[in-house]
Design an enzyme around this catalytic site. Structure first.
Site, PDB file in Angstrom:
ATOM      1  N   GLU A  59      -9.404  -6.388 -10.511  1.00  0.00           N
ATOM      2  CA  GLU A  59      -8.547  -7.573 -10.617  1.00  0.00           C
ATOM      3  C   GLU A  59      -9.211  -8.678 -11.430  1.00  0.00           C
ATOM      4  O   GLU A  59      -8.531  -9.513 -12.018  1.00  0.00           O
ATOM      5  CB  GLU A  59      -8.215  -8.120  -9.220  1.00  0.00           C
ATOM      6  CG  GLU A  59      -6.947  -7.518  -8.642  1.00  0.00           C
ATOM      7  CD  GLU A  59      -6.453  -8.213  -7.384  1.00  0.00           C
ATOM      8  OE1 GLU A  59      -5.536  -7.681  -6.766  1.00  0.00           O
ATOM      9  OE2 GLU A  59      -6.993  -9.271  -6.987  1.00  0.00           O
ATOM     10  N   HIS A  66     -17.782  18.596  -6.296  1.00  0.00           N
ATOM     11  CA  HIS A  66     -17.050  19.849  -6.150  1.00  0.00           C
ATOM     12  C   HIS A  66     -15.578  19.704  -6.522  1.00  0.00           C
ATOM     13  O   HIS A  66     -14.771  20.591  -6.261  1.00  0.00           O
ATOM     14  CB  HIS A  66     -17.207  20.370  -4.714  1.00  0.00           C
ATOM     15  CG  HIS A  66     -18.652  20.638  -4.363  1.00  0.00           C
ATOM     16  ND1 HIS A  66     -19.201  21.894  -4.312  1.00  0.00           N
ATOM     17  CD2 HIS A  66     -19.669  19.777  -4.103  1.00  0.00           C
ATOM     18  CE1 HIS A  66     -20.491  21.802  -4.007  1.00  0.00           C
ATOM     19  NE2 HIS A  66     -20.798  20.520  -3.884  1.00  0.00           N
ATOM     20  N   LYS A  98       5.942  -7.058  -7.248  1.00  0.00           N
ATOM     21  CA  LYS A  98       6.544  -7.765  -6.100  1.00  0.00           C
ATOM     22  C   LYS A  98       7.921  -8.293  -6.473  1.00  0.00           C
ATOM     23  O   LYS A  98       8.873  -8.154  -5.707  1.00  0.00           O
ATOM     24  CB  LYS A  98       5.649  -8.936  -5.667  1.00  0.00           C
ATOM     25  CG  LYS A  98       4.326  -8.516  -5.086  1.00  0.00           C
ATOM     26  CD  LYS A  98       3.552  -9.727  -4.603  1.00  0.00           C
ATOM     27  CE  LYS A  98       2.107  -9.377  -4.352  1.00  0.00           C
ATOM     28  NZ  LYS A  98       1.258 -10.551  -4.182  1.00  0.00           N
TER      29      LYS A  98
HETATM   30  O1  PA5 Z   1      -7.119 -10.720  -4.450  1.00  0.00           O
HETATM   31  C1  PA5 Z   1      -5.968 -11.017  -4.233  1.00  0.00           C
HETATM   32  O2  PA5 Z   1      -5.517 -12.127  -4.526  1.00  0.00           O
HETATM   33  C2  PA5 Z   1      -5.001 -10.062  -3.546  1.00  0.00           C
HETATM   34  O3  PA5 Z   1      -5.532  -8.811  -3.382  1.00  0.00           O
HETATM   35  C3  PA5 Z   1      -4.669 -10.628  -2.187  1.00  0.00           C
HETATM   36  O4  PA5 Z   1      -5.835 -10.741  -1.428  1.00  0.00           O
HETATM   37  C4  PA5 Z   1      -3.647  -9.779  -1.475  1.00  0.00           C
HETATM   38  O5  PA5 Z   1      -2.478  -9.679  -2.247  1.00  0.00           O
HETATM   39  C5  PA5 Z   1      -3.298 -10.384  -0.120  1.00  0.00           C
HETATM   40  O6  PA5 Z   1      -2.831 -11.682  -0.274  1.00  0.00           O
HETATM   41  P1  PA5 Z   1      -2.670 -12.632   0.952  1.00  0.00           P
HETATM   42  O7  PA5 Z   1      -3.994 -12.886   1.544  1.00  0.00           O
HETATM   43  O8  PA5 Z   1      -2.053 -13.871   0.387  1.00  0.00           O
HETATM   44  O9  PA5 Z   1      -1.745 -11.953   1.937  1.00  0.00           O
END
Ligand code: PA5
Length: 437
Positions: A288, A309, A423
């Site tokens: 990310e 393997h 989303k």
């Molecule tokens: O790193 C990030 O921003 C995402 O992986 C969030 O942690 C994930 O979408 C969960 O979001 P939230 O804590 O708002 O539920």
């Protein structure tokens, strides 16, 4: 002071050269400076740099008290969250206590299950079976407080809990980790009177393991969170070094250099089955942070020797577009010695008397040699002894490496604009108000 994690890049030569690496010194220096001085893109999300402490804050004391209560009144603690609100605590618990950490646990040392990290009905049904007849608490974690997967799981768990315990007892068994002021979860917690812990505004999800996001579930598992934070604190001092003697620099620079030479996949590996979720945490951290603007090393993971393997063939002779990062730990004190057998039908007597970790070491060395011969560079990361303190050090080590590496790559490490698109589509398909058909 901690003994620093060792990064060995002797197995990347041939693909890249020492002068190439040394030529990156200024870039890495600038990236490190940009990060610590807060002058780069995403600089409003640098709160994670200041999370390591040596003395417990008031909130940490509340975390430890909440964990103590959950440990005493629950057979099971369900931790609800996804992505950065889930991977870190699961990584720490599984690495320190093993993938089968729930075995034989109950009140006094509760089992920990994770929910809300997907939309699988089978997974939900299994959780329902696991909770049958058990006393349980719920730790619900969401920074935004509105993420669909954990929100659905939490709604279901809250419904169950209200029927089992009634509203008053429920209030004492739900703990919310969320934003200080915003989001549906904050609103619900305030209205229902649940105990809450705050995810600071300036800490993004994937950098939040040392906030209550990670600390509360990890403390419920019986891991010493102050030791962990101490490890991170000492890491912060040790890895501030501004030279290639800093293993963080070696890791950040060599992976960027390999990327520039066409190595677009990093296979992050360990020889510990308990490391799998740590791989998941690392994958989100780097994926990310770096995968944007049409750039980024694809973060893949493998478990050795198991995946030799399955993936071994591809690594050895497939497209030459990857490098490996192998994470090693000291062998545990309790040894498994390979016995001698009179008949020796399995032909193993040649290693009788040797320990399993001796064989593991040879497998590691043999794998590195084979893969390097096959044109796959290997970065080795030796973490030393695995314990609670080391866990904190490792989290900080990889977070710092990631921040520096992403700035060297030339991207903002702290945003994730790409994760919103699925989303929006899902909400449209579900008919969520405000999302046009
Ligand atoms: O790193 C990030 O921003 C995402 O992986 C969030 O942690 C994930 O979408 C969960 O979001 P939230 O804590 O708002 O539920």
């Amino acid at each position: 002071m901690i003994e620093m994690i060792k990064v060995d890049i002797s197995n990347v030569w041939g693909q890249v050269s020492l002068p190439d690496l040394l030529a990156m010194e200024k870039e890495v220096f600038e990236a490190h400076k940009t990060l610590t001085e807060g002058t780069g893109a995403g600089n409003d999300f640098l709160g994670w740099l200041n999370l390591p402490v040596t003395e417990p804050t008031e909130e940490m004391k509340r975390i430890m008290a909440a964990a103590k209560k959950i440990r005493s009144d629950s057979d099971v603690c369900v931790v609800v969250g996804i992505g950065g609100s889930y991977l870190g605590p699961r990584a720490a618990i599984e690495l320190l206590q093993g993938p089968n950490h729930n075995m034989g646990k109950g009140k006094g040392n509760p089992q920990i299950y994770f929910a809300g990290n997907g939309l699988s009905t089978r997974h939900w049904n299994e959780l329902m079976r696991l909770l049958e007849g058990k006393d349980f608490s719920v730790v619900v974690i969401s920074k935004s407080g509105t993420t669909t997967e954990p929100a659905i799981a939490f709604r279901g768990l809250k419904w169950m809990m209200e029927r089992k315990y009634g509203t008053d007892e429920c209030r004492k068994r739900i703990y919310a980790v969320t934003d200080a002021a915003r989001g549906a979860l904050r609103q619900m917690a305030d209205e229902e009177g649940w105990e809450t812990f705050i995810i600071p505004d300036d800490v993004g999800g994937r950098f939040s393991v040392l906030t209550p996001v990670g600390l509360l579930p990890i403390a419920v598992a019986g891991i010493d969170i102050m030791e962990m934070l101490k490890g991170a604190y000492e890491a912060k001092q040790a890895y501030d070094l501004r030279s290639f003697e800093n293993p963080v620099w070696l890791y950040a620079a060599s992976r960027n250099l390999l990327y520039r030479h066409g190595k677009v996949i990093e296979l992050f590996e360990s020889y510990e089955p308990g490391f799998k979720m740590m791989g998941g945490w690392w994958q989100q951290l780097f994926g990310e942070s770096e995968g944007k603007d049409g750039k980024g090393i694809f973060p893949a993971t493998a478990e050795l020797t198991a995946d030799l393997h399955s993936l071994g063939q591809m690594i050895q002779q497939g497209e030459r577009n990857m490098f490996e990062t192998m994470v090693r730990f000291d062998a545990p004190e309790q040894k498994m010695v390979i016995g001698s057998d009179v008949k020796n039908l399995d032909g193993l007597n040649y290693i009788a008397g040797k320990t399993l970790d001796f064989v593991d070491e040879k497998a590691y060395l043999g794998t590195v040699a084979a893969h390097v011969d096959g044109g796959v560079p290997v970065i080795s990361i030796d973490c030393g002894e695995l314990n609670d303190k080391k866990m904190g050090e490792m989290f900080y080590f990889f977070e710092l490496s990631c921040g520096i590496s992403a700035y060297v790559l030339g991207v903002n490490p702290f945003n994730q604009p790409g994760v919103e698109l699925y989303k929006a589509n899902m909400f449209r398909l579900l008919g969520k108000p405000g999302y046009a058909k």
